[in-house]
Design an enzyme around this catalytic site. Structure first.
Site, PDB file in Angstrom:
ATOM      1  NE  ARG A 131      -2.018  -1.718   3.447  1.00 28.10           N
ATOM      2  CZ  ARG A 131      -1.730  -3.011   3.636  1.00 28.10           C
ATOM      3  NH1 ARG A 131      -2.201  -3.921   2.798  1.00 28.10           N
ATOM      4  NH2 ARG A 131      -0.984  -3.392   4.652  1.00 28.10           N
ATOM      5  CE  LYS A 132       4.520   2.122   4.029  1.00 24.01           C
ATOM      6  NZ  LYS A 132       3.410   1.230   4.433  1.00 24.01           N
ATOM      7  N   GLY A 133       2.709   1.807  -3.084  1.00 20.23           N
ATOM      8  CA  GLY A 133       3.005   1.970  -4.505  1.00 20.23           C
ATOM      9  C   GLY A 133       4.048   1.026  -5.053  1.00 20.23           C
ATOM     10  CG  PHE A 134       7.318  -0.445  -2.732  1.00 18.80           C
ATOM     11  CD1 PHE A 134       8.417   0.146  -3.335  1.00 18.80           C
ATOM     12  CD2 PHE A 134       7.062  -0.149  -1.406  1.00 18.80           C
ATOM     13  CE1 PHE A 134       9.251   1.004  -2.642  1.00 18.80           C
ATOM     14  CE2 PHE A 134       7.890   0.704  -0.693  1.00 18.80           C
ATOM     15  CZ  PHE A 134       8.981   1.287  -1.306  1.00 18.80           C
ATOM     16  N   GLY A 135       3.985  -2.327  -5.301  1.00 21.36           N
ATOM     17  CA  GLY A 135       3.396  -3.353  -6.157  1.00 21.36           C
ATOM     18  C   GLY A 135       3.092  -2.820  -7.543  1.00 21.36           C
ATOM     19  CE1 TYR A 179      -1.067  -9.135 -10.299  1.00 27.03           C
ATOM     20  CE2 TYR A 179      -2.574 -10.650  -9.214  1.00 27.03           C
ATOM     21  CZ  TYR A 179      -1.286 -10.193  -9.439  1.00 27.03           C
ATOM     22  OH  TYR A 179      -0.226 -10.797  -8.812  1.00 27.03           O
TER      23      TYR A 179
END
Length: 223
Positions: A156-160, A194
């Site tokens: 939930r920090k944009g890494f995914g 996704y």
């Protein structure tokens, strides 16, 4: 503004204010970390009883394959650090700086520490594993995404989104037609992720597997 130094504690590493990160291709010395990430992925899906891979099989499968006819597998890792990563003209899109609204605590930091000569506070935050294959559904080859996982404290920090986008960009640049992947039908948040990234879900097919004794029976029949 000066950066606040990370706080070390028995519960791991705490990052304050800023977190630097980059995406890079995994190398053979990363195998222990890849295996730990794989273990956490299987725990997340509650299927640890199905995990058969180990460090030896990962090393031989990714870097020293005894199956030379297999398509090469690419593994990308997200690294995070308390310090900026050295800039490189070839990876300018693969590094970023994150401003933290609140301290980020990585209680497993020592398990995922990357030993480097130039930087000592570098940790693995997640990975994606994918490989090319032929598909009769498309004119050009496709990529199959085997594993995708971000460690819990970095979610939930944009890494995914960043890791998935980096993979998709490389696949698109290479002229491939699709990225195919499996996702658990019970995990609505993963499916939503996704779909948000542009993927569509097909209800026309089911995943079948011929393995174990059922597969070995064919070898027995041939004798």
């Amino acid at each position: 503004m000066a950066l606040i130094s990370p706080i070390s504690s028995s519960n791991g590493k705490t990052f304050n204010q800023k977190l630097f990160s980059r995406i890079r291709v995994a190398i053979e010395c990363d195998v222990p970390h890849i295996y730990k990430l794989m273990q956490q992925l299987f725990v997340y899906h509650d299927i640890t009883h199905l995990l058969k891979s180990n460090e030896s099989s990962i090393a031989s499968g990714l870097f020293n394959s005894k199956y030379p006819h297999l398509s090469p597998v690419t593994t990308l890792l997200i690294e995070v650090s308390t310090d900026p990563f050295p800039s490189c003209a070839n990876d300018k899109n693969n590094s970023k700086e994150l401003d933290l609204n609140m301290p980020l605590v990585d209680e497993e930091s020592e398990q995922f520490r990357v030993v480097k000569h130039d930087q000592h506070d570098v940790f693995i935050a997640g990975y994606v594993m994918f490989y090319p294959c032929f598909s009769s559904f498309f004119e050009n080859p496709v990529f199959h995404m085997e594993n995708f996982f971000i460690r819990e404290c970095y979610r939930r920090k944009g890494f995914g989104k960043w890791l998935f986008s980096t993979m998709a960009l490389e696949v698109a640049r290479m002229g491939f037609s699709s990225i195919d992947l499996y996702a658990s039908d019970w995990n609505e948040s993963t499916l939503d992720f996704y779909k948000h990234m542009g993927a569509t879900i097909s209800d026309d097919f089911r995943v079948l597997s011929l393995a174990g004794k059922a597969l070995e029976a064919y070898e027995d029949d041939s004798n």
